[in-house]
Design a protein around this motif. Structure first.
Motif, PDB file in Angstrom:
ATOM      1  N   VAL A   1      -6.159  -4.459   2.751  1.00  0.00           N
ATOM      2  CA  VAL A   1      -5.643  -5.162   3.932  1.00  0.00           C
ATOM      3  C   VAL A   1      -4.123  -5.239   3.874  1.00  0.00           C
ATOM      4  O   VAL A   1      -3.430  -4.953   4.862  1.00  0.00           O
ATOM      5  CB  VAL A   1      -6.269  -6.564   4.038  1.00  0.00           C
ATOM      6  CG1 VAL A   1      -5.529  -7.408   5.076  1.00  0.00           C
ATOM      7  CG2 VAL A   1      -7.737  -6.461   4.405  1.00  0.00           C
ATOM      8  N   ASP A   2      -3.581  -5.611   2.732  1.00  0.00           N
ATOM      9  CA  ASP A   2      -2.120  -5.725   2.594  1.00  0.00           C
ATOM     10  C   ASP A   2      -1.443  -4.380   2.844  1.00  0.00           C
ATOM     11  O   ASP A   2      -0.418  -4.310   3.534  1.00  0.00           O
ATOM     12  CB  ASP A   2      -1.752  -6.243   1.201  1.00  0.00           C
ATOM     13  CG  ASP A   2      -2.099  -7.709   1.013  1.00  0.00           C
ATOM     14  OD1 ASP A   2      -2.362  -8.385   2.026  1.00  0.00           O
ATOM     15  OD2 ASP A   2      -2.113  -8.177  -0.145  1.00  0.00           O
ATOM     16  N   ALA A   3      -2.013  -3.315   2.276  1.00  0.00           N
ATOM     17  CA  ALA A   3      -1.395  -1.991   2.418  1.00  0.00           C
ATOM     18  C   ALA A   3      -1.410  -1.519   3.866  1.00  0.00           C
ATOM     19  O   ALA A   3      -0.384  -1.056   4.398  1.00  0.00           O
ATOM     20  CB  ALA A   3      -2.121  -0.987   1.518  1.00  0.00           C
ATOM     21  N   LEU A   4      -2.552  -1.635   4.526  1.00  0.00           N
ATOM     22  CA  LEU A   4      -2.662  -1.137   5.898  1.00  0.00           C
ATOM     23  C   LEU A   4      -1.876  -1.995   6.875  1.00  0.00           C
ATOM     24  O   LEU A   4      -1.199  -1.467   7.772  1.00  0.00           O
ATOM     25  CB  LEU A   4      -4.129  -1.073   6.317  1.00  0.00           C
ATOM     26  CG  LEU A   4      -4.909   0.146   5.813  1.00  0.00           C
ATOM     27  CD1 LEU A   4      -6.388   0.017   6.172  1.00  0.00           C
ATOM     28  CD2 LEU A   4      -4.350   1.435   6.397  1.00  0.00           C
ATOM     29  N   ARG A   5      -1.938  -3.304   6.726  1.00  0.00           N
ATOM     30  CA  ARG A   5      -1.218  -4.160   7.677  1.00  0.00           C
ATOM     31  C   ARG A   5       0.285  -4.073   7.472  1.00  0.00           C
ATOM     32  O   ARG A   5       1.054  -4.127   8.440  1.00  0.00           O
ATOM     33  CB  ARG A   5      -1.721  -5.597   7.578  1.00  0.00           C
ATOM     34  CG  ARG A   5      -3.146  -5.689   8.088  1.00  0.00           C
ATOM     35  CD  ARG A   5      -3.656  -7.088   8.270  1.00  0.00           C
ATOM     36  NE  ARG A   5      -5.023  -7.032   8.779  1.00  0.00           N
ATOM     37  CZ  ARG A   5      -5.802  -8.091   8.956  1.00  0.00           C
ATOM     38  NH1 ARG A   5      -5.340  -9.303   8.680  1.00  0.00           N
ATOM     39  NH2 ARG A   5      -7.035  -7.951   9.423  1.00  0.00           N
ATOM     40  N   GLY A   6       0.712  -3.912   6.231  1.00  0.00           N
ATOM     41  CA  GLY A   6       2.139  -3.701   5.990  1.00  0.00           C
ATOM     42  C   GLY A   6       2.618  -2.399   6.616  1.00  0.00           C
ATOM     43  O   GLY A   6       3.697  -2.331   7.223  1.00  0.00           O
ATOM     44  N   TYR A   7       1.796  -1.367   6.494  1.00  0.00           N
ATOM     45  CA  TYR A   7       2.113  -0.063   7.081  1.00  0.00           C
ATOM     46  C   TYR A   7       2.218  -0.155   8.602  1.00  0.00           C
ATOM     47  O   TYR A   7       3.188   0.314   9.212  1.00  0.00           O
ATOM     48  CB  TYR A   7       1.021   0.920   6.672  1.00  0.00           C
ATOM     49  CG  TYR A   7       1.044   2.261   7.359  1.00  0.00           C
ATOM     50  CD1 TYR A   7       1.980   3.236   7.008  1.00  0.00           C
ATOM     51  CD2 TYR A   7       0.121   2.557   8.361  1.00  0.00           C
ATOM     52  CE1 TYR A   7       1.989   4.471   7.637  1.00  0.00           C
ATOM     53  CE2 TYR A   7       0.120   3.796   8.987  1.00  0.00           C
ATOM     54  CZ  TYR A   7       1.058   4.744   8.628  1.00  0.00           C
ATOM     55  OH  TYR A   7       1.074   5.963   9.248  1.00  0.00           O
ATOM     56  N   ILE A   8       1.225  -0.795   9.241  1.00  0.00           N
ATOM     57  CA  ILE A   8       1.235  -0.948  10.696  1.00  0.00           C
ATOM     58  C   ILE A   8       2.421  -1.805  11.147  1.00  0.00           C
ATOM     59  O   ILE A   8       3.087  -1.496  12.147  1.00  0.00           O
ATOM     60  CB  ILE A   8      -0.090  -1.574  11.180  1.00  0.00           C
ATOM     61  CG1 ILE A   8      -1.257  -0.618  10.938  1.00  0.00           C
ATOM     62  CG2 ILE A   8      -0.015  -1.960  12.654  1.00  0.00           C
ATOM     63  CD1 ILE A   8      -1.227   0.633  11.771  1.00  0.00           C
TER      64      ILE A   8
END
Length: 413
Positions: free
Chosen positions: A198-205
């Motif tokens: 979740v942290d990786a994808l939301r940070g990316y978005i």
């Protein structure tokens, strides 16, 4: 908690849910689930992985009633919500409100943020691009090694390219988000793996949205960036929306392409009919709806918490209890779909629940339908000799994922 058997007065332990699939018929719902459908009950208790005993809703009519009932909630932090995984349960209390876990006016607000991006008209305009990409990917597959692996050659690239174009996500990052999508949908992920994904994808978005606020384009993340800039959304609210769309927009369609192809290759007579009618939009549309019904990829959904007592089909479902609307059970309900175990490509099956029902129906369902219509009308016409390059027993099916599918599908021609 036990149930009383009316005939004898004896108590009976609730059946375990979900039941395992049969290796002899991996495309069908689990035999244990179908036996529950055969009881004729609309709702009964089951035992979940964590020892809780939520209510399982079985019939097509009952599920449409429950999923549209405002006395049920999609809030995964609500008391009694029947969590799919340990990771979901561990993070339920801290889950940020978004389109997939809110109700009523709050959910309607979230949904309005995306409605204009996923209108039927806008999705229809994408059909030529979907057709071009499908043909290009098939060209490359035919030029490459034979046998090929269908996930790698077609099933993943097509929806990934389309959702990237729609959202405004660089396709060169597809390996990153496909890997994290797999973790997101895995049933046996740990809470730590879930949090990291979740942290990786939301940070990316979030980084993409910030960049698009200064340099917008015609895509969904730019639309979200404009709403952040206008103060309608915070960045912390916008990033989860993009995350949900990115994962759902490619993973489910990819699984459906692979699983549907494998199923059709097991039914050469139906496949021949599809190939013969590949230029008939009405036939192809019906065929896709039937494949969606038969396979029902979101096989562990849909789930709700009950927030107010419901008298339902002779049972009282109390506030603070959970309900699971088993979408595969609804789609194999003989009252809604006569002879459900028979794959009937010209069946009028558009009333299936593969995209859910009620306020939380899949927002991207029109895009998924068009992708599948293009793929299944094109693949077998372009490669009429397509066949499995492995025995069915050798295939690894995704029982451990919230989106059912096949890990790898070797095909030859």
């Amino acid at each position: 908690m036990t149930e009383t058997t009316p005939d004898t007065g004896a108590t009976q332990e609730p059946p375990e849910y979900p039941a395992p699939r049969s290796s002899a018929c991996p495309f069908a719902p689990p035999p244990g689930l179908l036996r529950l459908v055969d009881t004729g009950k609309s709702v009964l208790r089951v035992r979940s992985w964590d020892g809780t005993t939520p209510w399982l809703v079985l019939t097509h009519a009952a599920q449409r009633a429950i999923l549209a009932d405002p006395r049920t909630s999609a809030n995964i932090g609500a008391p009694g919500y029947p969590h799919t995984t340990e990771a979901m349960k561990a993070h339920a209390a801290e889950m940020q409100p978004s389109i997939n876990n809110t109700d009523g006016a709050e959910h309607a607000r979230w949904r309005r943020m995306l409605t204009s991006s996923f209108t039927r008209h806008r999705m229809v305009r994408l059909r030529p691009a979907i057709q071009r990409i499908t043909d290009d990917l098939i060209d490359r597959m035919l030029e490459g090694p034979n046998p090929a692996e269908l996930n790698e050659a077609l099933s993943l690239p097509l929806p990934s390219l389309m959702i990237c174009e729609l959202l405004g996500v660089p396709y060169e990052d597809h390996a990153f988000f496909q890997e994290h999508a797999g973790v997101t949908n895995a049933v046996y992920k740990t809470p730590e793996e879930s949090a990291a994904t979740v942290d990786a994808l939301r940070g990316y978005i979030a980084r993409l949205i910030v960049a698009k606020m200064d340099d917008p384009a015609e895509d969904v993340l730019s639309d979200l960036g404009a709403r952040v800039k206008a103060g309608d959304l915070s960045l912390e609210e916008a990033a989860p929306l993009g995350h949900i769309l990115l994962v759902a927009g490619h993973d489910t369609s990819a699984n459906m392409i692979t699983l549907g192809t494998a199923l059709l290759l097991q039914h050469p007579d139906r496949l021949a009919a599809l190939r013969a009618n590949s230029d008939d939009p009405a036939y192809v549309t019906n065929a896709v709806e039937e494949l969606l019904r038969y396979l029902t990829l979101p096989h562990l959904l849909a789930r709700r918490a009950v927030v107010e007592d419901i008298e339902f089909e002779g049972e009282t479902i109390r506030a603070g209890e959970g309900v699971i609307a088993s979408l595969p059970a609804a789609n194999w309900d003989p009252l809604a779909f006569p002879d459900p175990a028979t794959l009937t490509l010209d069946r009028a099956a558009a009333h299936h629940l593969a995209f859910g029902w009620g306020p939380h129906q899949c927002v991207g369902q029109q895009l998924a339908r068009i992708e599948l219509q293009v793929v299944f009308s094109t693949l077998f016409r372009r490669i009429p000799t397509l066949r499995l390059a492995a025995d069915l027993e050798e295939l690894a099916f995704k029982e451990d994922s919230q989106a059912y599918g096949i890990h790898e599908l070797p095909v030859a021609w």
